[in-house]
Design a protein around this motif. Structure first.
Motif: not given
Length: 290
Positions: A35-39, A273-278, A283-290
């Motif tokens: 999860t950390l690597a993907v995030a 973002a994590a808790i709002s997704c199954a 559901g983790l954000p991109t830089r643009a999402d931030l």
């Protein structure tokens, strides 16, 4: 140059209600380092992942996702004849999910010191390891220690998440010894509220210590100051993966040179973002999402 080098066991995870009554389930991937690597990759950081998967469909899925997310998998290994590990996560109303581990003898537990690329870790901006990988057996534990030793020799900052799972350790005493030693080697320490006593000798003033307090939020002690942030206020779909996402957000902000309060804020944003997704990571954000 790699911003963050991490290592661990990526797993399949089957999520459902109570299995004896369910006819449907959800198949996904999980693992704190995964999860950390993907995030971090989604936020534009260069992240490398070391681990072992089986030569099966789950292993192929792990590699496909990591490559697709832009994570460096040059050091990943595929083991023939052993499966990729699996978790069964049963969701229960009003209680924590019941998790059953199917990882004994799986590929992730075959990680060994010989798999650790000393030179690549020495050239990274940060090494991130967890106590979960150290709990998988003697070889994975020695691999984590070898990576930490390589980072220390090269003066690479070390980030450590305690991630205590009692069912994976032979005894509490052994867990305390190993986890405390790893915590002492770290520059940045992430620990849950209920894990503080396990690593108490490592909770010294010179170390940046982030305490994950669940529904009470999180806090950090840095430069002899304490900062707090409340838990995210967002609809909860699944809390699994929330702490892993928080750690990734905090590290991302640290890499960006932000202040401790700003690091806590980004950690909370990724946790939300994590808790709002199954899924732990989808559901983790991109830089643009931030």
């Amino acid at each position: 140059m790699t911003d963050v080098y991490t290592m661990g066991e990526a797993l399949g995870v089957v999520s459902s209600g109570q299995v004896r009554h369910q006819t449907e389930a959800r198949l996904d991937l999980c693992g704190p380092e995964f999860t950390l690597a993907v995030a971090l990759a989604r936020l534009g950081h260069r992240c490398a992942y070391l681990g072992k998967v089986g030569s099966d469909e789950l292993g192929a899925r792990v590699l496909t996702v990591l490559r697709g997310e832009g994570v460096d998998v040059a050091d990943m290994r595929v083991s023939d004849g052993v499966p990729t590990g699996l978790l069964l996560r049963e969701c229960r109303v009003g209680r924590e999910p019941r998790v059953t581990h199917y990882r004994t003898g799986a590929a992730g537990s075959k990680l060994s010191p010989g798999n650790v690329p000393i030179d690549r870790i020495g050239a990274a901006g940060m090494l991130h390891v967890t106590g979960l990988t150290a709990a998988l057996g003697r070889d994975p534990r020695d691999a984590v220690l070898a990576a930490v030793s390589a980072a220390k020799s090269a003066e690479v900052p070390i980030s450590f998440t305690v991630e205590y799972r009692p069912e994976l350790w032979p005894s509490v005493r052994e867990a305390e010894e190993v986890l405390t030693e790893l915590a002492r080697q770290s520059h940045l320490l992430f620990v849950r509220q209920d894990e503080l006593d396990l690593v108490k000798p490592a909770l010294t003033a010179e170390r940046e210590v982030v305490v994950l307090r669940g529904a009470k939020g999180a806090s950090v002690r840095a430069d002899r100051m304490r900062y707090d942030v409340p838990a995210p206020q967002t609809p909860v779909v699944d809390t699994c993966g929330a702490d892993d996402a928080f750690v990734a957000g905090y590290i991302s902000a640290a890499l960006d040179g932000l202040t401790p309060p700003e690091r806590l804020r980004r950690g909370t944003e990724l946790s939300a973002a994590a808790i709002s997704c199954a899924s732990d990571w989808e559901g983790l954000p991109t830089r643009a999402d931030l």
